[in-house]
Design an enzyme around this catalytic site. Structure first.
Site, mmCIF file in Angstrom:
data_model
loop_
_atom_site.group_PDB
_atom_site.id
_atom_site.type_symbol
_atom_site.label_atom_id
_atom_site.label_comp_id
_atom_site.label_asym_id
_atom_site.label_seq_id
_atom_site.Cartn_x
_atom_site.Cartn_y
_atom_site.Cartn_z
ATOM 1 N N ARG A 16 75.676 8.646 31.256
ATOM 2 C CA ARG A 16 74.572 7.664 31.325
ATOM 3 C C ARG A 16 74.052 7.568 32.773
ATOM 4 O O ARG A 16 73.059 8.184 33.131
ATOM 5 C CB ARG A 16 75.045 6.295 30.800
ATOM 6 C CG ARG A 16 73.903 5.328 30.493
ATOM 7 C CD ARG A 16 73.291 4.676 31.700
ATOM 8 N NE ARG A 16 74.183 3.747 32.387
ATOM 9 C CZ ARG A 16 73.904 3.189 33.548
ATOM 10 N NH1 ARG A 16 72.769 3.457 34.171
ATOM 11 N NH2 ARG A 16 74.757 2.364 34.139
ATOM 12 N N HIS A 208 81.037 -2.196 39.301
ATOM 13 C CA HIS A 208 80.345 -0.896 39.200
ATOM 14 C C HIS A 208 79.810 -0.569 40.598
ATOM 15 O O HIS A 208 78.817 -1.127 41.035
ATOM 16 C CB HIS A 208 79.225 -1.059 38.170
ATOM 17 C CG HIS A 208 78.287 0.098 38.035
ATOM 18 N ND1 HIS A 208 78.169 0.824 36.867
ATOM 19 C CD2 HIS A 208 77.387 0.645 38.882
ATOM 20 C CE1 HIS A 208 77.241 1.753 37.011
ATOM 21 N NE2 HIS A 208 76.753 1.672 38.234
ATOM 22 N N CYS A 241 70.152 5.207 40.095
ATOM 23 C CA CYS A 241 69.019 4.661 39.354
ATOM 24 C C CYS A 241 67.726 5.313 39.846
ATOM 25 O O CYS A 241 67.421 5.262 41.043
ATOM 26 C CB CYS A 241 68.946 3.149 39.559
ATOM 27 S SG CYS A 241 67.472 2.421 38.823
ATOM 28 N N ASN A 250 77.685 7.320 41.947
ATOM 29 C CA ASN A 250 78.696 6.289 41.671
ATOM 30 C C ASN A 250 80.002 6.669 42.358
ATOM 31 O O ASN A 250 80.197 7.822 42.738
ATOM 32 C CB ASN A 250 78.998 6.247 40.164
ATOM 33 C CG ASN A 250 77.862 5.672 39.353
ATOM 34 O OD1 ASN A 250 76.792 6.247 39.301
ATOM 35 N ND2 ASN A 250 78.099 4.550 38.714
HETATM 36 N N1 COA Z 1 63.539 2.596 23.130
HETATM 37 C C1 COA Z 1 62.521 3.433 22.823
HETATM 38 N N2 COA Z 1 61.222 3.147 23.046
HETATM 39 C C2 COA Z 1 60.949 1.946 23.599
HETATM 40 C C3 COA Z 1 61.948 1.047 23.943
HETATM 41 C C4 COA Z 1 63.296 1.405 23.702
HETATM 42 N N3 COA Z 1 64.297 0.591 23.994
HETATM 43 N N4 COA Z 1 61.380 -0.043 24.484
HETATM 44 C C5 COA Z 1 60.054 0.162 24.472
HETATM 45 N N5 COA Z 1 59.783 1.367 23.943
HETATM 46 C C6 COA Z 1 58.479 1.952 23.714
HETATM 47 C C7 COA Z 1 57.633 1.052 22.869
HETATM 48 O O1 COA Z 1 57.867 1.293 21.493
HETATM 49 C C8 COA Z 1 56.229 1.438 23.312
HETATM 50 O O2 COA Z 1 55.887 2.669 22.712
HETATM 51 P P1 COA Z 1 54.375 3.043 22.325
HETATM 52 O O3 COA Z 1 53.644 3.127 23.634
HETATM 53 O O4 COA Z 1 54.527 4.344 21.628
HETATM 54 O O5 COA Z 1 53.916 1.895 21.474
HETATM 55 C C9 COA Z 1 56.407 1.699 24.792
HETATM 56 O O6 COA Z 1 57.797 2.043 24.952
HETATM 57 C C10 COA Z 1 56.047 0.527 25.678
HETATM 58 O O7 COA Z 1 56.776 -0.612 25.282
HETATM 59 P P2 COA Z 1 56.845 -1.955 26.156
HETATM 60 O O8 COA Z 1 57.651 -2.941 25.411
HETATM 61 O O9 COA Z 1 55.454 -2.353 26.568
HETATM 62 O O10 COA Z 1 57.705 -1.506 27.391
HETATM 63 P P3 COA Z 1 57.304 -1.320 28.944
HETATM 64 O O11 COA Z 1 56.351 -0.210 29.110
HETATM 65 O O12 COA Z 1 56.970 -2.632 29.537
HETATM 66 O O13 COA Z 1 58.738 -0.825 29.520
HETATM 67 C C11 COA Z 1 61.128 -0.934 29.214
HETATM 68 C C12 COA Z 1 59.832 -1.691 29.459
HETATM 69 C C13 COA Z 1 62.240 -1.922 29.333
HETATM 70 C C14 COA Z 1 61.101 -0.334 27.816
HETATM 71 C C15 COA Z 1 61.253 0.218 30.275
HETATM 72 O O14 COA Z 1 60.971 -0.295 31.536
HETATM 73 C C16 COA Z 1 62.630 0.844 30.275
HETATM 74 O O15 COA Z 1 63.028 1.493 29.306
HETATM 75 N N6 COA Z 1 63.386 0.700 31.385
HETATM 76 C C17 COA Z 1 64.730 1.240 31.496
HETATM 77 C C18 COA Z 1 64.976 1.730 32.886
HETATM 78 C C19 COA Z 1 66.375 2.277 33.054
HETATM 79 O O16 COA Z 1 67.063 2.626 32.105
HETATM 80 N N7 COA Z 1 66.819 2.387 34.316
HETATM 81 C C20 COA Z 1 68.090 2.931 34.663
HETATM 82 C C21 COA Z 1 69.251 2.049 34.390
HETATM 83 S S1 COA Z 1 69.674 1.078 35.800
HETATM 84 ZN ZN ZN Z 2 74.921 2.599 38.677
#
Ligand code: COA
Ligand code: ZN
Length: 314
Positions: A16, A208, A241, A250
């Site tokens: 991850r 972590h 990240c 890490n």
């Molecule tokens: N899994 C799959 N698709 C997802 C999802 C999820 N958990 N959450 C949102 N989406 C999709 C939505 O279905 C939408 O799709 P579409 O454009 O086809 O309709 C699109 O993403 C936008 O959704 P929205 O709710 O507006 O999200 P956003 O653009 O504001 O992004 C997060 C927010 C949270 C989804 C995004 O910032 C994210 O995934 N961040 C994770 C970052 C990460 O993992 N960092 C490392 C770990 S520290």
């Molecule tokens: Zn980390």
């Protein structure tokens, strides 16, 4: 060092935290192979992937496929990061053992990483825990940038306490303090742990650390001293990240396991098998990984004397 701790639990986060920051997207079959090896090496907790937006983290877009290929064992808990209800629904469909939600202690990193405010993240977690409760799945909460933020600098420990209180109120089983860009130092770590314990007693704390500034394992020793028995780490010392500048690896799982075993602290992990996993990951990624014990081997490894030249004065 004198600690009463005889056993710790290590959550392996290599597939991850490790793979989310790699330029190369690792093949689904290679992820499955490594996770199955980790289970056989004795890991009891593996954060195998994230159910996040595939646009945010394309490297982990195959989480739903990866889990189908894992030979699961009843005593190994598979967890995954979930940022919102959409992620929780995917996690439930994948029959995950535990959901890990996450937000950052700083607004600026939360905005970069999750495109929302801390308050909005917490509101979203209410929907996640409702679904998880219906499905009988425990939820754990991570706090990224808990020991410092690359945009805002120092994080007051009262901020971590505040968020942890919200986690307890939501019914989470524990909190992970994540050192996203390796800003933790021994005094910062012990202060945060003490403040949480004082304000939210009986709430499980996991640590972590990232080794960005070389003090990752020193911070683990501080954690042990404060009575913490849960740690997260990555094979090969990879990780980071993508939404934090200069985020590097890490703490390395082989190095951590080596240190614990030398201190007579039980991990349940077979170090030699783990070193082989780190070497496999190195082959898959195609560059030399930063872990140290994977290259040097265990302390009592014996070298062949014939191959070493003798220093002569001639
Ligand atoms: N899994 C799959 N698709 C997802 C999802 C999820 N958990 N959450 C949102 N989406 C999709 C939505 O279905 C939408 O799709 P579409 O454009 O086809 O309709 C699109 O993403 C936008 O959704 P929205 O709710 O507006 O999200 P956003 O653009 O504001 O992004 C997060 C927010 C949270 C989804 C995004 O910032 C994210 O995934 N961040 C994770 C970052 C990460 O993992 N960092 C490392 C770990 S520290
Ligand atoms: Zn980390």
């Amino acid at each position: 060092m004198d600690t009463n701790i005889k056993e710790i639990i290590i959550t392996e986060v290599g597939t991850r935290d490790g793979f989310q920051s790699e330029k190369k997207t690792v093949d689904t079959k290679d992820k499955i192979l490594l996770i199955n090896d980790l289970i056989l090496a004795g890991f009891k907790r593996i954060e195998f992937s994230s159910f996040v937006s595939p646009k945010a983290i394309p490297q982990l877009a195959d989480a739903d496929e990866v889990i189908k290929g894992i030979k699961r064992k009843s005593d190994t808990t598979l967890t995954a990061l979930v940022p919102n209800l959409r992620g929780a629904i995917r996690a439930v469909d994948a029959k995950i053992d535990e959901i890990v939600v996450f937000l950052s202690a700083s607004e600026s990193h939360n905005n970069k990483n999750l495109n929302r405010s801390i308050k909005e993240s917490l509101l979203g977690f209410e929907e996640v825990i409702k679904l998880a409760n219906d499905e009988n799945i425990p939820v754990h909460g991570d706090i990224s940038t808990a020991f410092g933020c690359p945009f805002e600098g120092e994080i007051p420990s009262k901020k971590i306490v505040e968020i942890t209180k919200e986690y307890k109120k939501l019914g989470f089983k524990g909190v992970t303090l994540g050192d996203t860009t390796g800003m933790a130092t021994p005094p910062v770590v012990s202060r945060a742990i003490r403040d949480i314990k004082e304000n939210i007693p009986d709430f499980e704390i996991t640590l972590h650390f990232h080794n960005t500034r070389g003090v990752g394992l020193a911070n683990v020793l501080v954690g042990l001293n404060e009575g913490i028995t849960n740690y997260e780490s990555c094979f090969g010392g990879i990780g980071g990240c993508p939404f934090a500048p200069d985020a590097t690896g890490n703490i390395c799982t082989e190095d951590l396991v080596y240190l614990m075993h030398e201190m007579n602290i039980y991990t349940g992990i077979d170090l030699n098998k783990l070193i082989n996993i780190a070497k496999k990951a190195e082959t898959i990624l195609g560059y030399s990984l930063p872990g140290q014990v994977m290259h040097a081997g265990p302390r009592l490894k014996k070298y062949s004397i014939e191959n070493v030249p003798t220093a002569t004065g001639a």
